[in-house]
Write an enzyme that holds these catalytic residues in place. Structure first.
Site, PDB file in Angstrom:
ATOM      1  N   HIS A  42      55.206  14.602  30.615  1.00  0.00           N
ATOM      2  CA  HIS A  42      54.545  13.556  31.406  1.00  0.00           C
ATOM      3  C   HIS A  42      53.770  12.632  30.478  1.00  0.00           C
ATOM      4  O   HIS A  42      52.910  13.082  29.735  1.00  0.00           O
ATOM      5  CB  HIS A  42      53.590  14.176  32.424  1.00  0.00           C
ATOM      6  CG  HIS A  42      54.290  14.797  33.589  1.00  0.00           C
ATOM      7  ND1 HIS A  42      53.669  15.054  34.782  1.00  0.00           N
ATOM      8  CD2 HIS A  42      55.571  15.196  33.740  1.00  0.00           C
ATOM      9  CE1 HIS A  42      54.539  15.584  35.621  1.00  0.00           C
ATOM     10  NE2 HIS A  42      55.691  15.698  35.008  1.00  0.00           N
ATOM     11  N   PRO A  82      39.444  24.483  36.885  1.00  0.00           N
ATOM     12  CA  PRO A  82      40.805  24.071  36.532  1.00  0.00           C
ATOM     13  C   PRO A  82      41.057  22.562  36.533  1.00  0.00           C
ATOM     14  O   PRO A  82      42.146  22.131  36.139  1.00  0.00           O
ATOM     15  CB  PRO A  82      41.666  24.761  37.600  1.00  0.00           C
ATOM     16  CG  PRO A  82      40.762  25.006  38.747  1.00  0.00           C
ATOM     17  CD  PRO A  82      39.398  25.190  38.177  1.00  0.00           C
ATOM     18  N   LYS A  88      42.659  22.998  31.471  1.00  0.00           N
ATOM     19  CA  LYS A  88      42.348  23.354  30.085  1.00  0.00           C
ATOM     20  C   LYS A  88      42.357  24.842  29.735  1.00  0.00           C
ATOM     21  O   LYS A  88      42.362  25.202  28.551  1.00  0.00           O
ATOM     22  CB  LYS A  88      40.940  22.810  29.720  1.00  0.00           C
ATOM     23  CG  LYS A  88      40.882  21.323  29.607  1.00  0.00           C
ATOM     24  CD  LYS A  88      41.623  20.853  28.378  1.00  0.00           C
ATOM     25  CE  LYS A  88      41.786  19.363  28.330  1.00  0.00           C
ATOM     26  NZ  LYS A  88      43.043  18.918  27.827  1.00  0.00           N
ATOM     27  N   TYR A 104      42.439  14.728  27.855  1.00  0.00           N
ATOM     28  CA  TYR A 104      43.438  15.366  28.713  1.00  0.00           C
ATOM     29  C   TYR A 104      44.638  15.852  27.890  1.00  0.00           C
ATOM     30  O   TYR A 104      45.115  16.970  28.074  1.00  0.00           O
ATOM     31  CB  TYR A 104      43.890  14.396  29.813  1.00  0.00           C
ATOM     32  CG  TYR A 104      44.639  15.100  30.924  1.00  0.00           C
ATOM     33  CD1 TYR A 104      43.948  15.779  31.936  1.00  0.00           C
ATOM     34  CD2 TYR A 104      46.026  15.111  30.953  1.00  0.00           C
ATOM     35  CE1 TYR A 104      44.632  16.450  32.944  1.00  0.00           C
ATOM     36  CE2 TYR A 104      46.717  15.771  31.960  1.00  0.00           C
ATOM     37  CZ  TYR A 104      46.019  16.431  32.953  1.00  0.00           C
ATOM     38  OH  TYR A 104      46.691  17.102  33.948  1.00  0.00           O
TER      39      TYR A 104
HETATM   40  P1  FAD Z   1      44.485  35.997  30.937  1.00  0.00           P
HETATM   41  O1  FAD Z   1      45.644  35.140  31.214  1.00  0.00           O
HETATM   42  O2  FAD Z   1      43.573  36.364  32.047  1.00  0.00           O
HETATM   43  O3  FAD Z   1      45.070  37.330  30.280  1.00  0.00           O
HETATM   44  C1  FAD Z   1      44.295  38.491  30.102  1.00  0.00           C
HETATM   45  C2  FAD Z   1      45.212  39.690  30.129  1.00  0.00           C
HETATM   46  O4  FAD Z   1      44.433  40.852  29.887  1.00  0.00           O
HETATM   47  C3  FAD Z   1      45.874  39.892  31.482  1.00  0.00           C
HETATM   48  O5  FAD Z   1      47.257  40.098  31.318  1.00  0.00           O
HETATM   49  C4  FAD Z   1      45.164  41.117  32.048  1.00  0.00           C
HETATM   50  O6  FAD Z   1      46.011  41.876  32.906  1.00  0.00           O
HETATM   51  C5  FAD Z   1      44.800  41.865  30.789  1.00  0.00           C
HETATM   52  N1  FAD Z   1      43.677  42.796  30.936  1.00  0.00           N
HETATM   53  C6  FAD Z   1      42.570  42.645  31.689  1.00  0.00           C
HETATM   54  N2  FAD Z   1      41.767  43.714  31.562  1.00  0.00           N
HETATM   55  C7  FAD Z   1      42.386  44.551  30.704  1.00  0.00           C
HETATM   56  C8  FAD Z   1      42.058  45.818  30.191  1.00  0.00           C
HETATM   57  N3  FAD Z   1      40.940  46.445  30.537  1.00  0.00           N
HETATM   58  N4  FAD Z   1      42.907  46.414  29.330  1.00  0.00           N
HETATM   59  C9  FAD Z   1      44.065  45.801  28.970  1.00  0.00           C
HETATM   60  N5  FAD Z   1      44.434  44.581  29.429  1.00  0.00           N
HETATM   61  C10 FAD Z   1      43.607  43.971  30.285  1.00  0.00           C
HETATM   62  N6  FAD Z   1      43.971  27.139  34.394  1.00  0.00           N
HETATM   63  C11 FAD Z   1      44.433  25.916  34.534  1.00  0.00           C
HETATM   64  O7  FAD Z   1      44.329  25.139  33.589  1.00  0.00           O
HETATM   65  N7  FAD Z   1      45.019  25.519  35.702  1.00  0.00           N
HETATM   66  C12 FAD Z   1      45.175  26.370  36.776  1.00  0.00           C
HETATM   67  O8  FAD Z   1      45.728  26.008  37.809  1.00  0.00           O
HETATM   68  C13 FAD Z   1      44.688  27.665  36.662  1.00  0.00           C
HETATM   69  N8  FAD Z   1      44.789  28.547  37.684  1.00  0.00           N
HETATM   70  C14 FAD Z   1      44.284  29.796  37.530  1.00  0.00           C
HETATM   71  C15 FAD Z   1      44.344  30.711  38.577  1.00  0.00           C
HETATM   72  C16 FAD Z   1      43.785  31.982  38.464  1.00  0.00           C
HETATM   73  C17 FAD Z   1      43.864  32.961  39.636  1.00  0.00           C
HETATM   74  C18 FAD Z   1      43.148  32.360  37.257  1.00  0.00           C
HETATM   75  C19 FAD Z   1      42.503  33.742  37.103  1.00  0.00           C
HETATM   76  C20 FAD Z   1      43.110  31.451  36.197  1.00  0.00           C
HETATM   77  C21 FAD Z   1      43.664  30.173  36.323  1.00  0.00           C
HETATM   78  N9  FAD Z   1      43.619  29.245  35.266  1.00  0.00           N
HETATM   79  C22 FAD Z   1      44.083  28.007  35.430  1.00  0.00           C
HETATM   80  C23 FAD Z   1      43.071  29.570  33.963  1.00  0.00           C
HETATM   81  C24 FAD Z   1      44.154  29.996  32.984  1.00  0.00           C
HETATM   82  O9  FAD Z   1      45.221  30.606  33.658  1.00  0.00           O
HETATM   83  C25 FAD Z   1      43.473  30.928  31.997  1.00  0.00           C
HETATM   84  O10 FAD Z   1      42.512  30.176  31.290  1.00  0.00           O
HETATM   85  C26 FAD Z   1      44.418  31.630  31.022  1.00  0.00           C
HETATM   86  O11 FAD Z   1      45.187  32.591  31.709  1.00  0.00           O
HETATM   87  C27 FAD Z   1      43.634  32.289  29.900  1.00  0.00           C
HETATM   88  O12 FAD Z   1      44.471  33.109  29.147  1.00  0.00           O
HETATM   89  P2  FAD Z   1      43.925  34.473  28.538  1.00  0.00           P
HETATM   90  O13 FAD Z   1      45.073  35.043  27.788  1.00  0.00           O
HETATM   91  O14 FAD Z   1      42.634  34.238  27.857  1.00  0.00           O
HETATM   92  O15 FAD Z   1      43.558  35.387  29.806  1.00  0.00           O
HETATM   93  C1  DHB Z   2      47.961  22.258  37.524  1.00  0.00           C
HETATM   94  C2  DHB Z   2      46.790  22.948  37.481  1.00  0.00           C
HETATM   95  C3  DHB Z   2      45.638  22.297  37.095  1.00  0.00           C
HETATM   96  O1  DHB Z   2      44.483  22.960  37.016  1.00  0.00           O
HETATM   97  C4  DHB Z   2      45.663  20.949  36.787  1.00  0.00           C
HETATM   98  O2  DHB Z   2      44.511  20.325  36.438  1.00  0.00           O
HETATM   99  C5  DHB Z   2      46.847  20.258  36.848  1.00  0.00           C
HETATM  100  C6  DHB Z   2      48.013  20.919  37.222  1.00  0.00           C
HETATM  101  C7  DHB Z   2      49.194  22.968  37.935  1.00  0.00           C
HETATM  102  O3  DHB Z   2      49.085  24.153  38.300  1.00  0.00           O
HETATM  103  O4  DHB Z   2      50.271  22.382  37.904  1.00  0.00           O
END
Ligand code: FAD
Ligand code: DHB
Length: 395
Positions: free
Chosen positions: A76, A297, A301, A389
């Site tokens: 995009h 969200p 980021k 962004y």
């Molecule tokens: P995570 O993806 O949370 O990964 C952590 C991993 O550790 C998971 O697989 C978990 O199962 C594992 N874990 C947890 N506890 C333990 C343990 N005790 N022992 C072993 N493993 C463990 N960001 C956006 O930009 N846009 C969005 O639309 C958006 N939607 C989201 C929706 C939800 C429900 C959530 C929770 C987050 C969302 N985010 C979104 C944020 C984005 O997805 C996260 O910032 C991203 O996943 C961060 O990655 P991470 O690897 O740090 O953590």
């Molecule tokens: C999406 C999620 C976001 O948080 C955003 O700012 C833009 C797009 C998505 O899930 O596509």
């Protein structure tokens, strides 16, 4: 009997942070074991973020895991800000000297990283329970956990806490060693995935007096949509008909554009929070991604910030293994936190500009509209939004 293993870096969590780190280390010949609480199918199908910054795209490509993203991801070059029923395009590419974002689901990134790791014969322990961190302030930490009811211990040089906001790594640090900074928002997002082609080929961030709405996508056949809702709402309060009604209202324009409807195949509510812990390291434990910080969200980021952290961590670990120097590891937290706070500010700013908070009055509403007019009308202000962004360069 406890099974004992030795690795260089024990990585807790197979989300984007843990899996990207494991990949970057493997490319440099550093051994790691990834320990994950859930099963493989669960982490590969968990629907979350969808927007990859240019910097994240470049990192995944350089790590050799960008093939499917390049084939299936949607590039995009702009996005729309909508207010007062009128859409204004922010030309990301033109304003940032050629940069863009790629729409590619987080779970697809996770699938690609797991496939690459397993193909290389490297280990991911799925379904690890009762994960405990031992001696993280000593030279040889250990991770203890159970798999299939059997105890296992991984001894390591370093622990990477990549286990998300609700993980066990951050709580393993003595509370006195950490400062937390936090804000919860008085609204949430209800998100749906609908089996219908996107109604426009770019994202729409819509300000509306009934609350925020977002049009996004996952593929040419799948639309991702969000509406601002109350943080206490349950999914029962949002039957499909109500979701579509709000989406139609909040995304409508005066030019006859129509939002396409389709079967809703997923529906969930995401709470909105800003959270930062300082420092992001304690002894030989390094926190990365959501384990250390969370953003609302609106700026898309979370995943991108997780990728930026582990790039810094991988470079610091590589330097330590090559030269024994601790300077980059010692600077890890300070290096990451500069980007973390920039992104915290951007995410907070986008959130407060676009949502309607309970108790907001006509004055607040007019301030938001004034800001939106400025952001879309001034090249300097549009450029500021665009460069944040698409993602500021990694340090
Ligand atoms: P995570 O993806 O949370 O990964 C952590 C991993 O550790 C998971 O697989 C978990 O199962 C594992 N874990 C947890 N506890 C333990 C343990 N005790 N022992 C072993 N493993 C463990 N960001 C956006 O930009 N846009 C969005 O639309 C958006 N939607 C989201 C929706 C939800 C429900 C959530 C929770 C987050 C969302 N985010 C979104 C944020 C984005 O997805 C996260 O910032 C991203 O996943 C961060 O990655 P991470 O690897 O740090 O953590
Ligand atoms: C999406 C999620 C976001 O948080 C955003 O700012 C833009 C797009 C998505 O899930 O596509």
């Amino acid at each position: 009997m406890t099974r004992e293993q030795r690795t260089q870096v024990a990585i807790i969590g197979a989300g984007p942070a843990g899996l990207i780190l494991a990949r970057l280390l493997a490319l440099e010949g550093i051994h790691s074991i990834v320990i994950e609480r859930r099963d493989r199918a669960y982490v590969e199908h968990r629907l979350r973020a969808g927007v990859l910054e240019q910097t994240t795209v470049d990192l995944l490509r350089a790590a050799g895991v960008g093939g499917r993203m390049d084939r299936e991801g949607l590039v995009h070059e702009g996005l729309y800000l909508q207010f007062d029923g009128v859409r204004h395009r922010i030309d990301l590419r033109e304003l940032t000297g050629g940069r863009a974002i790629t729409v590619y689901g987080q779970h697809e990134v996770v699938k690609d990283l797991i496939a690459a790791r397993l193909a290389a014969g490297d280990e991911i322990v799925f379904e690890a329970s009762d994960v405990r961190l031992c001696d993280v302030d000593a030279d040889l930490p250990a991770i203890r956990f159970k798999v299939d009811g059997k105890e296992r211990t991984v001894h390591c040089d370093f622990v990477a806490g990549c286990d998300g906001f609700h993980g066990v790594c951050r709580p393993a640090i003595p509370p006195g060693a950490l400062h937390t900074y936090e804000r919860t928002y008085p609204f949430a997002w209800l998100g749906i995935l609908a089996q219908t082609p996107p109604s426009l080929d770019e994202l729409i961030y819509a300000h509306h007096e009934r609350g925020f709405a977002l049009h996004s996508m996952r593929s040419p056949q799948l639309t991702r949509l969000y509406v601002q809702c109350d943080p206490d709402d349950s999914l029962d309060a949002w039957p499909d008909a109500r979701v579509w009604e709000e989406l139609h209202l909040r995304l409508s324009t005066r030019d006859g554009w129509q939002l396409r409807e389709g079967p809703v195949v997923e529906k969930s509510i995401t709470q909105m929070r800003s959270f930062v812990v300082e420092p992001m390291q304690y002894g030989r434990l390094f926190l990365a991604g959501d384990a250390a910080h969370v953003v609302p969200p609106t700026g898309a980021k979370g995943l991108n910030l997780a990728a930026a952290d582990v790039k810094v961590l991988a470079e610091a670990l590589v330097d330590w293994y090559r030269s024994g120097r601790t300077a980059l590891l010692d600077a890890y937290s300070a290096t990451c936190l500069r980007r973390v706070w920039r992104v915290e500010h951007f995410s907070w700013w986008m959130t407060t500009m676009l949502h309607r908070a309970p108790g907001d009055d006509a004055f607040d509403h007019r301030l938001q509209l004034a800001q939106l007019r400025y952001v879309t009308g001034s090249r300097a202000a549009s450029t500021s939004l665009a460069e944040n962004y698409v993602g500021l360069e990694h340090v």
